[in-house]
Scaffold this motif. Structure first.
Motif, PDB file in Angstrom:
ATOM      1  N   ARG A   1       0.816  -1.221   0.000  1.00  0.00           N
ATOM      2  CA  ARG A   1       0.000   0.000   0.000  1.00  0.00           C
ATOM      3  C   ARG A   1       0.846   1.266   0.000  1.00  0.00           C
ATOM      4  O   ARG A   1       0.481   2.267   0.606  1.00  0.00           O
TER       5      ARG A   1
ATOM      6  N   TRP B   1     -11.325   2.877  -0.209  1.00  0.00           N
ATOM      7  CA  TRP B   1      -9.916   2.829   0.161  1.00  0.00           C
ATOM      8  C   TRP B   1      -9.728   3.008   1.670  1.00  0.00           C
ATOM      9  O   TRP B   1      -8.959   2.286   2.302  1.00  0.00           O
ATOM     10  N   ARG B   2     -10.472   3.980   2.248  1.00  0.00           N
ATOM     11  CA  ARG B   2     -10.327   4.227   3.693  1.00  0.00           C
ATOM     12  C   ARG B   2     -10.754   3.013   4.511  1.00  0.00           C
ATOM     13  O   ARG B   2     -10.069   2.596   5.440  1.00  0.00           O
TER      14      ARG B   2
ATOM     15  N   LYS C   1      -8.181   0.281   4.198  1.00  0.00           N
ATOM     16  CA  LYS C   1      -6.959   0.539   4.950  1.00  0.00           C
ATOM     17  C   LYS C   1      -7.163   0.232   6.435  1.00  0.00           C
ATOM     18  O   LYS C   1      -6.323  -0.405   7.073  1.00  0.00           O
ATOM     19  N   GLU C   2      -8.299   0.685   6.972  1.00  0.00           N
ATOM     20  CA  GLU C   2      -8.582   0.440   8.385  1.00  0.00           C
ATOM     21  C   GLU C   2      -8.593  -1.048   8.731  1.00  0.00           C
ATOM     22  O   GLU C   2      -8.229  -1.445   9.823  1.00  0.00           O
TER      23      GLU C   2
ATOM     24  N   LYS D   1      -1.352   5.247  -1.897  1.00  0.00           N
ATOM     25  CA  LYS D   1      -0.872   5.696  -0.601  1.00  0.00           C
ATOM     26  C   LYS D   1      -1.943   6.470   0.160  1.00  0.00           C
ATOM     27  O   LYS D   1      -2.004   6.444   1.371  1.00  0.00           O
ATOM     28  N   SER D   2      -2.798   7.198  -0.561  1.00  0.00           N
ATOM     29  CA  SER D   2      -3.867   7.935   0.102  1.00  0.00           C
ATOM     30  C   SER D   2      -5.053   8.067  -0.836  1.00  0.00           C
ATOM     31  O   SER D   2      -4.941   7.833  -2.036  1.00  0.00           O
TER      32      SER D   2
END
Lengths: 491, 65
Positions: A37, A94-95, A98-99, A260-261
């Motif tokens: 990631r 995506w968020r 990631k979590e 990455k974000s």
């Protein structure tokens, strides 16, 4: 011979880069599949670009223009709109991913609906829908290798060579290799496609407009949408269906997670539409080929770009075109294959066989790659579909995941795992029925007006899917109250 | 519905909504058949819209790249 040597030099360079890119990185599953990631705007751009700018666009785009003309414009429209849509769709996905350390679309469903059987179903749908795409790329590879050898290598042998090369490549490098190869590929493909798209019409007709005028005089139907069949309503419905289904493709979904974000996707949406304009040059080549290499029937239209080039250029340049074409197949195929591998290992093998260590899962993921590659090879050798027909079939299947994914992103999701599961099952079964029986809305409902009859038949499946999803969710809502995700799992 | 969501609809409406009209015109613009020109035009306009959306979206100011 010269052309073939040059084509293979591109392959050798790609494999060299793939090996180098993994140096100094511990290749666990997360590194292999989503590059830890850690990819920024440029890399994600290249990966996503690499995913869409494939052999399909190269050979299938010109092939579709050659075969049917204007309906091919749908590709340009749907990609552009898919990026617009991704601006709103990808950041929340995506968020959440990631979590929860999610690396695949089926994990996403598993977490959101708190159901491992749904995760399993999504993996299987993802794997099945990816096969036509792999078939498409391998077919493209076969065409490239056999055409650039000037017929010395038979198409069948060419596909074998291509399949083995891709398999070795993916197993060594994972996503890092794909990202690095994507860089060379992107620069060279832009140069080659723009050159071909401008040079060929000027060489044969003295310009773009004269070329179109010649086509208009000979085949006027190729410049507008037909009144029935791939008509206006087919184009619009297909664009809508494919643009919402675009990121449901497990490969693209995984590539998006490697960012990455969330800002990375938003930035990309400004540039990606312009990048799709490269297709316009591919279309120019297809149009030029209509009158210059006449007589290619049906699926042979996919040969038009290479046939026209062979007729026009010296062998060394055919080698360059072949090499670039080879890279356009290599990058997306490797992203898709490693996604399928990860899906299978983590979401089918792991829950069913419960291995006790992570390295076992990684091993299964890698072993899935050759298995899927050779299943696809079987279809390449035994199937006769044109590239664009394969792509459309894959999209009809994968879009079935979209309704329940969208529902799961809503703050108040009324859909439960039963609804999602049955909706997807019904949708996929409908697509399978339509594809196997060869039926269309027109054959199922002959009394409907033409505009309705021409709607993309994937839409019937999507419609059935949504109805079933809602219905089952309502019917089972009481019993599933205990399945609500824990507060910490809510997005 | 937020303003940036409304902006996001413009490419869909422009590109697809204009097709019935664009499909009937048989003239050439900048060397392209009108239908192709229409789609290409909207690809470029979409990019412009997305620049605007990126600029206006508060989410892009909150997060650091």
């Amino acid at each position: 011979m010269v052309s073939l040597v040059i084509t293979f030099a591109f392959l050798a360079a790609a494999i060299f880069l793939a090996i180098r890119s993994t140096r100094g990185k511990k290749m666990n599953l997360e590194q292999w599949a989503v590059g830890g990631r850690g990819f920024g705007t440029v890399f994600v751009f290249l990966l996503l670009a690499g995913e869409f700018f494939t052999t399909f666009t190269f050979l299938g785009g010109s092939g579709m223009i050659y075969q049917v003309g204007s309906p091919a414009y749908y590709v340009l429209a749907y990609m552009t709109l898919a990026y617009v849509f991704s601006y709103y769709l990808l950041p929340p996905i995506w968020r959440y991913a990631k979590e929860h350390g999610i690396v695949s679309i089926s994990d996403f469903f598993r977490f959101k609906y708190n159901s491992s059987s749904l995760g399993l179903l999504v993996s299987i749908v993802g794997i099945i829908a990816s096969v036509p795409v792999v078939v498409l790329q391998l077919k493209g590879l076969g065409i490239i290798v056999s055409e650039t050898s000037y017929g010395m290598i038979s198409p069948t042998l060419a596909v074998w060579i291509g399949t083995i090369a891709v398999t070795v490549y993916v197993m060594i490098s994972g996503i890092h290799g794909a990202a690095w190869t994507a860089i060379i590929k992107d620069f060279t493909i832009i140069a080659v496609v723009v050159f071909l798209g401008l040079y060929l019409p000027y060489h044969y007709y003295g310009g773009i407009e004269p070329m179109f005028k010649a086509v208009q005089a000979a085949k006027p139907a190729h410049l507008s949408f037909p009144d029935s069949g791939q008509s206006l309503s087919w184009v619009i419905s297909t664009v809508l269906m494919t643009s919402v289904g675009f990121y449901m493709q497990p490969g693209l979904f995984a590539a998006a997670l490697s960012a990455k974000s969330a800002k990375v996707f938003r930035r990309n949406t400004m540039v990606m539409p312009l990048y799709t304009l490269l297709l316009m040059f591919v279309f120019f080549v297809g149009y030029t080929a209509i009158l210059q290499v006449p007589g290619l029937k049906g699926a042979e239209g996919d040969l038009s770009l290479l046939r026209l080039s062979i007729q026009t250029f010296d062998p060394w340049f055919i080698g360059v075109i072949g090499g670039v074409g080879l890279l356009t197949a290599l990058v997306p195929t490797s992203v898709i294959l490693l996604t399928i591998g990860t899906l299978f290992a983590k979401n089918v093998y792991q829950p069913l066989f419960k291995p006790n260590n992570e390295s076992q899962v990684a091993k299964v993921a890698k072993l899935t790659v050759p298995v899927v590659a050779f299943i696809s090879l079987y279809f390449v050798i035994n199937g006769g579909n044109a590239l664009y027909a394969l792509l459309l079939m894959s999209f009809s299947l994968i879009t079935q995941l979209f309704p329940s994914l969208l529902f799961s992103l809503l703050p108040n999701n009324r859909i439960n795992k039963h609804g999602a599961t049955w909706g997807i099952l019904v949708g996929v079964a409908t697509v399978a029925y339509i594809t196997i029986s060869g039926s269309t809305i027109s054959s199922l409902f002959p009394a409907f007006p033409q505009a309705v009859k021409d709607l993309n038949s994937g839409l019937i499946a999507l419609f059935a899917n949504v109805i079933v999803t809602l219905l089952i969710s309502v019917l089972t809502s009481k019993s599933s109250a205990e399945n609500k995700p824990l507060p910490s799992e809510m997005y | 519905m937020k303003f940036i969501h409304v902006l996001g609809l413009i490419p869909f409406i422009g590109m697809l909504g204009g097709l019935p009209f664009a499909n009937k015109v048989s003239s050439f613009v900048l060397g392209l058949p009108f239908l192709l020109f229409w789609i290409v035009l909207w690809v470029i306009l979409t990019s412009v819209v997305m620049v605007l959306v990126n600029y206006l979206d508060p989410a892009n100011r909150e997060e650091e790249a």
